[in-house]
Design a protein around this motif. Structure first.
Motif, PDB file in Angstrom:
ATOM      1  N   UNK A  15       0.832  -1.205   0.000  1.00  0.00           N
ATOM      2  CA  UNK A  15       0.000   0.000   0.000  1.00  0.00           C
ATOM      3  C   UNK A  15       0.863   1.251   0.000  1.00  0.00           C
ATOM      4  N   UNK A  16       1.926   1.241   0.795  1.00  0.00           N
ATOM      5  CA  UNK A  16       2.799   2.412   0.846  1.00  0.00           C
ATOM      6  C   UNK A  16       3.494   2.646  -0.491  1.00  0.00           C
ATOM      7  N   UNK A  24       0.163   7.111  -9.958  1.00  0.00           N
ATOM      8  CA  UNK A  24      -1.046   6.411  -9.518  1.00  0.00           C
ATOM      9  C   UNK A  24      -1.914   7.251  -8.579  1.00  0.00           C
ATOM     10  N   UNK A  25      -1.425   8.422  -8.164  1.00  0.00           N
ATOM     11  CA  UNK A  25      -2.186   9.241  -7.215  1.00  0.00           C
ATOM     12  C   UNK A  25      -3.284  10.069  -7.895  1.00  0.00           C
ATOM     13  N   UNK A  84      -4.876   4.968  -7.156  1.00  0.00           N
ATOM     14  CA  UNK A  84      -4.735   3.514  -7.025  1.00  0.00           C
ATOM     15  C   UNK A  84      -4.109   3.205  -5.676  1.00  0.00           C
ATOM     16  N   UNK A  85      -4.695   2.248  -4.953  1.00  0.00           N
ATOM     17  CA  UNK A  85      -4.148   1.868  -3.654  1.00  0.00           C
ATOM     18  C   UNK A  85      -4.570   0.442  -3.340  1.00  0.00           C
ATOM     19  N   UNK A  86      -4.274   0.045  -2.100  1.00  0.00           N
ATOM     20  CA  UNK A  86      -4.561  -1.316  -1.649  1.00  0.00           C
ATOM     21  C   UNK A  86      -5.352  -1.237  -0.359  1.00  0.00           C
ATOM     22  N   UNK A  91      -6.338  -7.109   1.314  1.00  0.00           N
ATOM     23  CA  UNK A  91      -5.325  -7.165   0.270  1.00  0.00           C
ATOM     24  C   UNK A  91      -5.892  -6.911  -1.106  1.00  0.00           C
ATOM     25  N   UNK A  92      -7.016  -6.183  -1.178  1.00  0.00           N
ATOM     26  CA  UNK A  92      -7.668  -5.945  -2.461  1.00  0.00           C
ATOM     27  C   UNK A  92      -7.016  -4.745  -3.145  1.00  0.00           C
TER      28      UNK A  92
END
Length: 411
Positions: A15-16, A24-25, A84-86, A91-92
């Motif tokens: 995620x980090x 992706x931000x 985009x993240x997690x 864990x999706x």
């Protein structure tokens, strides 16, 4: 040996890594909505965004979702702004949608129809909320691009039709990301300033996608809340936006909006000239009428003299004087007769008239009249007759036979 880590640590690390990637931000993705779920309790939207080769989970939180003017449906092609993240707990890998736009005419029309139906049901299009435009505005507020042709068209029309009005520009972007917020803020600022008598929200022609920003729900609600009369002038006559339905007046073009906002000085000049002409004609007509009346009065006055004017009044006065003398004589005779009768009656009732027939009035020492029956022996009394009085002493009071009979009857 490789370090052993937990699943939570792995998800946190991934995620980090994703959150630190600048690309992706802030990302724009095109895809088709699938498996759309509107969570009733939270208000969040969950769906899958897919194309011909892949798919990705997507979530749009309530604060972003409520800003949209429509609800996506399965199969709708859209463009989303996202990061985009997690999601660590599961864990999706997923995208977090910040804004969403229809991609394609069919989806856009569906979004337009949904928003239009909802706002109409809320009463934002009601004719009772439409405010009339001022007849002679002093300041025209314009919300449009500072470099667009729409601004120049409005300036040209205002300068030609009503140069007395000043133009107050609130320059904004009229398409692209952030345009809706700029337009809404500009409308609010002009309305709160109180400087503009009319606000024109304008944009020149363009494609349907270019004009889509004026279907934004935020702009519609700001226009509805605007206390200053607002004219919508977006695109050409065939272009219709949500703002057109909410605005107090819709103009087919920016130039037409300027024509609707201000009067035509040439038309106003003609009205003034017509009014002045009517006033002059009315005054001339009144003068002629007064002159005719004066001439008629002069002719009548020429036929009259003092003798003719006074004779009827003199005859009337003589009649009244004669009637007054007759009435006066009659009243005087009646009153004299009444006075003689009253004098005779008064004389007959006077005790002094009785004295002339030989009677006397009996008075005590104080001069008061007393009856004989009230006298006492040795009492000094005075007998008053006509022309003289006599002092006497009572020797004895002898009751008469009539008094004795009267007392017996009373007993």
């Amino acid at each position: 040996m490789t370090d052993v880590i937990g699943v939570g640590a792995l998800n946190r690390y991934v995620k980090s890594v994703l959150d630190s990637d600048g690309f992706l931000s802030d990302l724009a993705l095109r895809g088709e909505v699938s498996g759309f779920v509107n969570h009733v309790k939270s208000g969040h939207w969950y769906f899958t965004l897919k194309d011909e080769k892949a798919s990705v989970k997507a979530v749009m939180f309530r604060q972003e979702a409520r800003r949209l003017g429509f609800v996506p449906q399965d199969g709708m092609r859209v463009i989303v702004r996202c990061r985009v993240s997690l999601y660590e707990a599961t864990g999706s890998f997923q995208v977090y949608v910040q804004d969403l736009f229809p991609d394609g005419l069919g989806a856009a029309q569906l979004a337009f129809d949904q928003l239009k139906a909802r706002l109409e049901q809320e009463g934002l299009f009601g004719p009772e909320h439409k405010k009339p435009l001022p007849a002679y505005p002093r300041c025209i507020g314009v919300v449009t691009s500072a470099t667009g042709a729409a601004l120049q068209d409005i300036r040209n029309v205002l300068g030609r039709r009503w140069p007395l009005a000043t133009l107050l520009l609130a320059g904004v972007n009229v398409q692209g990301l952030g345009a809706a917020e700029e337009i809404s803020s500009a409308i609010t600022t002009l309305d709160r300033s109180g400087l503009a008598d009319v606000i024109i929200v304008a944009r020149g022609g363009g494609s349907r996608e270019d004009l889509w920003v004026f279907n934004d729900e935020g702009i519609a609600r700001v226009a509805y809340a605007c206390k200053t009369p607002l004219i919508s002038a977006v695109g050409h006559e065939i272009d219709v936006s949500i703002l057109d339905y909410v605005a107090d007046l819709r103009a087919p073009t920016p130039s037409a909006a300027a024509e609707l906002a201000v009067p035509d000085r040439e038309a106003e000049r003609k009205k003034i000239c017509t009014t002045l002409s009517n006033i002059h004609e009315y005054m001339h007509s009144r003068l002629n009428l007064c002159y005719n009346e004066l001439a008629a009065a002069r002719n009548v006055a020429g036929q009259l003299n003092s003798e003719t004017l006074c004779r009827p009044q003199r005859d009337k006065l003589l009649e009244l004087c004669a009637e007054l003398r007759k009435t006066q004589s009659r009243l005087l005779t009646e009153k004299r007769r009444e006075l003689v009768s009253a004098c005779a009656l008064a004389h007959s009732l006077s005790p002094y008239a009785v004295l002339g027939r030989g009677y006397a009035i009996l008075r005590d020492e104080a001069g008061a009249c007393v009856p004989v029956a009230a006298l006492r022996p040795d009492q000094i009394i005075r007998l008053q007759g006509q022309g003289a009085s006599a002092l006497c002493r009572v020797e004895q009071v002898i009751p008469t036979q009539e008094d004795t009979n009267e007392k017996s009857q009373k007993l």
